[in-house]
Design a protein around this motif. Structure first.
Motif, PDB file in Angstrom:
ATOM      1  N   GLY A  27       0.964  -1.216  -0.053  1.00  0.00           N
ATOM      2  CA  GLY A  27       0.024   0.484  -0.185  1.00  0.00           C
ATOM      3  C   GLY A  27       0.376   1.474   0.151  1.00  0.00           C
ATOM      4  O   GLY A  27      -0.157   2.392  -0.018  1.00  0.00           O
ATOM      5  N   THR A  28       1.827   1.214  -0.058  1.00  0.00           N
ATOM      6  CA  THR A  28       3.541   2.237   0.057  1.00  0.00           C
ATOM      7  C   THR A  28       2.747   3.136  -1.548  1.00  0.00           C
ATOM      8  O   THR A  28       2.610   1.850  -2.501  1.00  0.00           O
ATOM      9  N   THR A  29       3.056   4.314  -1.431  1.00  0.00           N
ATOM     10  CA  THR A  29       3.193   5.268  -2.910  1.00  0.00           C
ATOM     11  C   THR A  29       4.185   5.863  -3.015  1.00  0.00           C
ATOM     12  O   THR A  29       4.849   6.052  -2.005  1.00  0.00           O
ATOM     13  N   PHE A  30       4.660   6.496  -3.983  1.00  0.00           N
ATOM     14  CA  PHE A  30       5.919   7.036  -4.714  1.00  0.00           C
ATOM     15  C   PHE A  30       5.503   7.998  -3.896  1.00  0.00           C
ATOM     16  O   PHE A  30       4.683   9.058  -3.763  1.00  0.00           O
ATOM     17  N   GLY A  31       6.860   8.424  -2.860  1.00  0.00           N
ATOM     18  CA  GLY A  31       7.163  10.040  -2.059  1.00  0.00           C
ATOM     19  C   GLY A  31       5.879   9.856  -1.242  1.00  0.00           C
ATOM     20  O   GLY A  31       6.038  11.042  -0.360  1.00  0.00           O
ATOM     21  N   ASP A  32       5.300   9.489  -0.106  1.00  0.00           N
ATOM     22  CA  ASP A  32       4.864   8.741   0.199  1.00  0.00           C
ATOM     23  C   ASP A  32       5.323   9.105   2.074  1.00  0.00           C
ATOM     24  O   ASP A  32       5.052   9.094   3.310  1.00  0.00           O
ATOM     25  N   GLY A  33       7.027   9.117   1.891  1.00  0.00           N
ATOM     26  CA  GLY A  33       7.729   8.681   3.215  1.00  0.00           C
ATOM     27  C   GLY A  33       8.069   7.781   3.962  1.00  0.00           C
ATOM     28  O   GLY A  33       9.270   7.138   4.523  1.00  0.00           O
ATOM     29  N   ALA A  34       7.794   6.623   2.835  1.00  0.00           N
ATOM     30  CA  ALA A  34       7.904   5.396   3.745  1.00  0.00           C
ATOM     31  C   ALA A  34       8.801   4.362   3.447  1.00  0.00           C
ATOM     32  O   ALA A  34       9.306   4.222   4.580  1.00  0.00           O
ATOM     33  N   ALA A  35       9.664   4.654   2.312  1.00  0.00           N
ATOM     34  CA  ALA A  35      10.466   4.381   1.534  1.00  0.00           C
ATOM     35  C   ALA A  35      11.564   4.101   3.148  1.00  0.00           C
ATOM     36  O   ALA A  35      12.130   3.144   2.756  1.00  0.00           O
ATOM     37  N   PRO A  36      11.979   5.396   3.102  1.00  0.00           N
ATOM     38  CA  PRO A  36      13.094   5.438   3.856  1.00  0.00           C
ATOM     39  C   PRO A  36      12.611   5.031   4.911  1.00  0.00           C
ATOM     40  O   PRO A  36      14.455   4.531   5.695  1.00  0.00           O
ATOM     41  N   ILE A  37      12.033   5.150   5.629  1.00  0.00           N
ATOM     42  CA  ILE A  37      11.586   4.646   6.840  1.00  0.00           C
ATOM     43  C   ILE A  37      11.987   2.866   6.994  1.00  0.00           C
ATOM     44  O   ILE A  37      12.297   2.387   7.531  1.00  0.00           O
ATOM     45  N   LEU A  38      11.654   2.100   6.060  1.00  0.00           N
ATOM     46  CA  LEU A  38      11.457   0.519   5.540  1.00  0.00           C
ATOM     47  C   LEU A  38      12.985   0.223   5.185  1.00  0.00           C
ATOM     48  O   LEU A  38      13.293  -1.082   5.747  1.00  0.00           O
ATOM     49  N   ARG A  39      13.541   0.739   4.555  1.00  0.00           N
ATOM     50  CA  ARG A  39      14.537   0.842   4.143  1.00  0.00           C
ATOM     51  C   ARG A  39      15.788   0.851   5.233  1.00  0.00           C
ATOM     52  O   ARG A  39      16.690  -0.259   6.176  1.00  0.00           O
ATOM     53  N   ALA A  40      15.587   1.653   6.317  1.00  0.00           N
ATOM     54  CA  ALA A  40      15.987   1.812   7.636  1.00  0.00           C
ATOM     55  C   ALA A  40      16.053  -0.066   8.577  1.00  0.00           C
ATOM     56  O   ALA A  40      16.707   0.149   9.867  1.00  0.00           O
ATOM     57  N   HIS A  41      15.047  -0.441   8.237  1.00  0.00           N
ATOM     58  CA  HIS A  41      13.989  -1.184   9.256  1.00  0.00           C
ATOM     59  C   HIS A  41      14.876  -3.275   9.005  1.00  0.00           C
ATOM     60  O   HIS A  41      14.382  -3.048   8.727  1.00  0.00           O
ATOM     61  N   GLY A  42      15.431  -2.064   7.469  1.00  0.00           N
ATOM     62  CA  GLY A  42      15.866  -3.846   6.916  1.00  0.00           C
ATOM     63  C   GLY A  42      15.249  -4.513   5.760  1.00  0.00           C
ATOM     64  O   GLY A  42      15.032  -5.145   5.154  1.00  0.00           O
ATOM     65  N   LEU A  43      13.991  -3.386   4.964  1.00  0.00           N
ATOM     66  CA  LEU A  43      13.131  -3.832   4.182  1.00  0.00           C
ATOM     67  C   LEU A  43      13.377  -3.421   3.104  1.00  0.00           C
ATOM     68  O   LEU A  43      14.369  -2.666   2.725  1.00  0.00           O
ATOM     69  N   ASP A  44      13.334  -4.507   1.973  1.00  0.00           N
ATOM     70  CA  ASP A  44      13.304  -3.970   0.875  1.00  0.00           C
ATOM     71  C   ASP A  44      12.565  -4.089  -0.303  1.00  0.00           C
ATOM     72  O   ASP A  44      11.577  -4.980   0.004  1.00  0.00           O
ATOM     73  N   TRP A  45      12.428  -3.575  -1.777  1.00  0.00           N
ATOM     74  CA  TRP A  45      11.969  -3.653  -2.395  1.00  0.00           C
ATOM     75  C   TRP A  45      11.102  -5.090  -3.377  1.00  0.00           C
ATOM     76  O   TRP A  45      12.359  -5.171  -3.738  1.00  0.00           O
ATOM     77  N   SER A  46      10.179  -5.179  -3.514  1.00  0.00           N
ATOM     78  CA  SER A  46      10.383  -6.515  -4.062  1.00  0.00           C
ATOM     79  C   SER A  46       9.203  -6.307  -5.821  1.00  0.00           C
ATOM     80  O   SER A  46       8.311  -5.566  -5.413  1.00  0.00           O
ATOM     81  N   ARG A  47       9.904  -6.043  -6.689  1.00  0.00           N
ATOM     82  CA  ARG A  47       8.923  -5.790  -8.428  1.00  0.00           C
ATOM     83  C   ARG A  47       7.955  -6.929  -8.680  1.00  0.00           C
ATOM     84  O   ARG A  47       7.189  -6.574  -8.472  1.00  0.00           O
ATOM     85  N   LYS A  48       8.881  -8.065  -7.899  1.00  0.00           N
ATOM     86  CA  LYS A  48       7.701  -8.968  -8.190  1.00  0.00           C
ATOM     87  C   LYS A  48       6.362  -9.434  -7.357  1.00  0.00           C
ATOM     88  O   LYS A  48       5.166  -9.551  -8.136  1.00  0.00           O
ATOM     89  N   GLY A  49       6.750  -8.828  -6.338  1.00  0.00           N
ATOM     90  CA  GLY A  49       5.906  -9.204  -5.196  1.00  0.00           C
ATOM     91  C   GLY A  49       4.705  -7.750  -5.386  1.00  0.00           C
ATOM     92  O   GLY A  49       3.906  -7.741  -4.863  1.00  0.00           O
ATOM     93  N   ALA A  50       5.368  -6.332  -5.656  1.00  0.00           N
ATOM     94  CA  ALA A  50       4.573  -4.850  -5.385  1.00  0.00           C
ATOM     95  C   ALA A  50       4.538  -5.391  -4.024  1.00  0.00           C
ATOM     96  O   ALA A  50       3.702  -4.345  -4.303  1.00  0.00           O
ATOM     97  N   CYS A  51       5.958  -5.449  -3.283  1.00  0.00           N
ATOM     98  CA  CYS A  51       5.734  -5.056  -2.153  1.00  0.00           C
ATOM     99  C   CYS A  51       6.854  -4.974  -1.085  1.00  0.00           C
ATOM    100  O   CYS A  51       8.172  -5.650  -2.072  1.00  0.00           O
ATOM    101  N   TRP A  52       7.444  -4.347   0.027  1.00  0.00           N
ATOM    102  CA  TRP A  52       8.486  -4.169   0.610  1.00  0.00           C
ATOM    103  C   TRP A  52       8.126  -5.887   1.243  1.00  0.00           C
ATOM    104  O   TRP A  52       7.279  -6.498   1.799  1.00  0.00           O
TER     105      TRP A  52
END
Length: 627
Positions: free
Chosen positions: A208-233
Motif C-alpha cells: 500500500g505504499t506510494t511514491f513520495g509518501d515517506g515510507a521508503a526510507p523508514i522501511l529501508r532503515a528497518h532492513g526491508l527491501d522492495w520486491s518488484r515481483k510481489g509489488a511490496c516491501w
C-alpha cells in the motif's frame, strides 16, 4: 560555405525517422568509422522489409560506394537536424547506410512448417536441393531447403505478422482512450494507508505504499527491501522465521511509520510478553529531500534528478500529452515508482541536455515545468553495486520461473499432440466424403496447433533459461579477479587524470578552467567517486586473495621462467612492471620458447592473464622424454 552534419546527429535523425515510419518495430542503429570514412548500419528483426527501410534511409546518405571506380560518390542530399536546441541544415557526413534484417525463431519455425507442408512433410533441416513450390500464393524458387525457408520467412510469414502488428497498433489508441486516467504521484503525507503483516510463510511484508509518501526510507532503515515481483516491501531472510525476530521487526516498522504520520493497518500476531522493540533507526536521507528548490504549492511537472534515484518526471497524468513527449526523450513509465524515469541515469551526473530538451517540449505543449537537480544526494559505489547484484539475483529467479513454466507448457502441448495423434492409425488418409472426414481434419488441425505451441514455448523456455543463467552469473563475472584488475588499471588512470585537471594541467585531451568554483566542485566530486570505486574493487581483490585465488605480479617471475596463459606455456624473456615479454608467433604448440618460437618478434602478456608458473628447471624436467 558548405555545412556538414556529423554522423552521430545523422544517426539520431535516422532513429527518429524509423521510429515515426515504423511504430512498434525496434531498430539497432550503429555508427562506424574507418580511414577517412564513416557509415551507419541498421539491424532489426522481423518487422518491415528492407525496401521500406531503405526508402527512409536513402535521403540520409551523404555518399555511396561505387564498385566500378572504387571510390565514394557524393550525393546532393541535405537534411535538417536539431543540435543543442538549434536547427542546422547541411549535408550528412555518412559514406553509406547498410540495412540488415533478421528473423526471429518464431518466424523461422512457422516458415519451416509451411515449407514442410509444401514438400510433403519433409524436414527442411535435412537440407538438399528442392524444386519450386507455391506457399500462400508466393512462388518459392528452386534452391537449397534453408534458402527456401528463409524466402518463405521473408515473403510470407514476416509480412503477414508485420501487417497484423500494424493493424493492432491502429486500434491501440482507441483502446487507450477508454482506460481510466492515471493520477499524479502522491506527495508526502497523502498516503491512503499501508498494511504491515507478518506470517511464518512470507515473513514481514508491507503493501500500500506510494511514491513520495515517506515510507521508503523508514522501511529501508528497518532492513526491508522492495520486491518488484510481489509489488511490496519485504524483509530478507525472515520467511519461515518462527523465532519472533520477524514479528519484532514488523511491530517496529509499523510504529515508525505511524510516527511519521502515515496511516498503518497492522495485521500482526500478538507480541510475546516481555518483548522489547528496538530503538527506531535513523532513516537514510530521502531521495526526494524537502531541501530541493520546488516552489511551494507547485502543481506542474517536476523533472527531478538525484544521484541515488536517477532522473524522474513527477506530476504527470494520463491523457495530458506528456507521455508522448517523455517517450520521445527515452523516458519510461515505472509502476513501482508511479513516475516516469530515465533509464541508466542512477549514480550518474544529470543529463542537462535531455532535461532542458524535455522541459522545453513540455512547456511548448502547455505544461508548467520545474527542474531540480541534487547531485549531493548519492549512494556509495558499494551500495550501488550491492543493489545491482540484488536485482540480478531477482532477475535470475524470475527468468528461471518463466523458463520452467514455458518448458512445462511446451511438454504439455507436445504430449497433447501425441495423444491426439495416437487415435489416428499410422498412414491413415483422410476419407473424403466419409463421416470421419470432418473429425479427421479437425484432429490434424489440433495436432498442428499443439506442435506450433510446443515449439513456441520451447523457444521461450530456452530464451528465458539463457537470461536466467546470465543474471545468475552477473556477480561472478563482475568480481572475476582478472577483470577486476583490468578495471582497476583503468580507474587508477582516470584518478591520475582527474588529479591533473584539479592541478590546472591538461588530461584526457582537454583542460578545465579551475578558476570557476563549479568546475572544481565537479572535478572533486568525480575524484571522490572514482576513489570510492577503486577502494571497493581493491576490497574485492583482497577478498579473492584471502579465498586462495593466486594473483600474479612481477615479484613471482624471473627471466627464464615459464608462464602459463591462453592454454600454453611461454618462456619469460623479460619481466616488466605490468606484463611479461614472451616469444611471439602462433600458439600451435604447448610450450613456446626460443627454440620453438615461430616468429622473431616478441609478445607481451599482462599479469592478469597469467594462470600458472614453472621454473626453468621444472620445465626442463617436464620436457625431458620419459623412458
Amino acid at each position: 560555405m558548405t555545412r556538414y552534419i556529423d554522423t552521430k546527429h545523422v544517426s539520431a535523425e535516422l532513429r527518429r525517422r524509423l521510429k515515426a515510419a515504423f511504430p512498434g518495430a525496434k531498430f539497432s542503429v550503429l555508427t562506424g568509422t574507418g580511414t577517412g570514412s564513416a557509415w551507419i548500419s541498421v539491424h532489426w528483426t522481423d518487422g518491415p522489409d528492407i525496401k521500406a527501410v531503405d526508402q527512409v534511409a536513402n535521403p540520409l546518405h551523404g555518399a555511396h560506394w561505387d564498385g566500378y571506380s572504387e571510390t565514394y560518390v557524393h550525393t546532393d542530399n541535405e537534411l535538417t537536424v536539431t543540435v543543442k536546441g538549434e536547427q542546422i541544415t547541411g549535408k550528412p557526413l555518412v559514406d553509406g547506410i547498410t540495412t540488415h534484417r533478421d528473423f526471429s525463431d518464431d518466424v523461422l519455425a512457422e516458415a519451416k512448417t509451411l515449407w514442410s507442408a509444401a514438400f510433403g512433410g519433409a524436414d527442411p533441416d535435412d537440407g538438399g536441393m528442392r524444386g519450386a513450390a507455391v506457399v500462400e500464393g508466393k512462388v518459392v524458387p528452386d534452391s537449397w531447403a534453408p534458402n527456401q525457408v528463409r524466402f518463405i520467412a521473408q515473403e510470407v510469414v514476416a509480412p503477414k505478422r508485420w501487417k497484423a502488428a500494424q493493424a493492432a497498433a491502429t486500434k491501440a489508441p482507441a483502446k487507450a482512450g477508454a482506460k481510466s486516467r492515471r493520477t499524479a504521484p502522491a506527495k508526502a503525507g497523502t498516503s491512503a494507508g499501508v498494511t504491515v503483516s507478518c506470517t511464518a510463510e512470507a515473513g514481514v511484508t508491507v503493501t500500500g505504499t506510494t511514491f513520495g509518501d515517506g515510507a521508503a526510507p523508514i522501511l529501508r532503515a528497518h532492513g526491508l527491501d522492495w520486491s518488484r515481483k510481489g509489488a511490496c516491501w519485504y524483509s530478507r531472510g525472515n520467511s519461515g522465521d518462527e523465532s519472533g525476530a520477524a514479528l519484532i521487526t514488523a511491530y517496529a516498522a509499523a510504529e515508525a511509520l505511524r510516527a511519521a504520520g502515515i496511516t498503518v493497518t497492522a495485521d500482526l500476531p500478538t507480541l510475546p510478553a516481555g518483548a522489547i522493540l528496538p530503538a527506531a533507526p535513523v532513516p537514510a536521507e530521502a531521495e526526494e529531500s524537502a531541501e530541493d528548490d520546488v516552489p511551494e504549492g507547485f502543481s506542474g511537472i517536476v523533472l527531478r534528478h538525484t544521484r541515488a534515484g536517477g532522473t524522474l518526471a513527477e506530476g504527470t497524468a494520463r491523457g495530458d500529452g506528456s507521455a508522448e513527449i517523455l517517450k520521445s526523450r527515452r523516458f519510461r513509465w515505472s509502476r513501482n515508482l508511479n513516475a516516469w524515469y530515465l533509464p541508466h541515469s542512477r549514480d550518474k551526473a544529470a543529463d542537462r541536455f535531455t532535461l532542458n530538451a524535455v522541459s522545453e517540449a513540455l512547456q511548448e505543449s502547455g505544461h508548467a515545468v520545474h527542474i531540480t537537480v541534487r547531485e549531493d544526494i548519492a549512494r556509495s559505489f558499494g551500495e550501488a553495486e550491492a543493489d545491482r547484484e540484488g536485482r540480478a539475483a531477482e532477475r535470475a529467479e524470475r527468468f528461471g520461473e518463466y523458463a520452467d513454466r514455458a518448458a512445462g507448457s511446451s511438454e504439455a502441448a507436445f504430449a497433447e499432440a501425441r495423444r491426439i495423434g495416437s487415435a489416428i492409425p499410422l498412414g491413415q488418409p483422410i476419407l473424403v466424403g466419409h463421416h470421419s472426414e470432418r473429425r479427421h481434419r479437425r484432429d490434424l488441425a489440433r495436432i498442428d496447433a499443439k506442435q506450433h505451441k510446443g515449439i513456441e514455448q520451447g523457444n521461450r523456455a530456452e530464451h528465458y533459461a539463457g537470461r536466467a543463467e546470465a543474471s545468475a552469473n552477473y556477480e561472478r563475472h563482475r568480481k572475476d579477479p582478472a577483470r577486476t584488475l583490468r578495471r582497476l588499471k583503468e580507474l587508477e588512470a582516470t584518478l591520475r587524470g582527474l588529479e591533473k585537471l584539479l592541478a590546472g594541467e591538461s588530461a584526457f585531451g582537454s583542460s578545465w578552467d579551475i578558476s570557476k568554483p563549479e568546475n572544481v566542485a565537479e572535478l572533486t566530486r568525480r575524484h571522490t567517486e572514482t576513489a570510492d570505486e577503486i577502494a571497493h574493487w581493491r576490497e574485492i581483490i583482497a577478498q579473492a586473495e584471502a579465498d586462495g585465488v593466486k594473483l600474479w605480479s612481477r615479484a613471482q617471475f624471473t627471466k627464464g621462467d615459464y608462464a602459463r596463459a591462453r592454454g600454453h606455456w611461454y618462456e619469460v624473456l623479460r619481466v616488466n612492471a605490468t606484463s611479461l615479454t614472451v616469444p611471439g608467433g602462433p600458439d600451435i604448440q604447448p610450450v613456446i620458447n626460443q627454440e620453438t618460437r615461430a616468429y622473431s618478434w616478441n609478445d607481451r602478456i599482462p599479469y592478469d592473464a597469467i594462470t600458472g608458473r614453472l621454473s626453468a628447471e621444472d620445465m626442463a624436467v617436464r620436457l625431458t622424454p620419459q623412458d
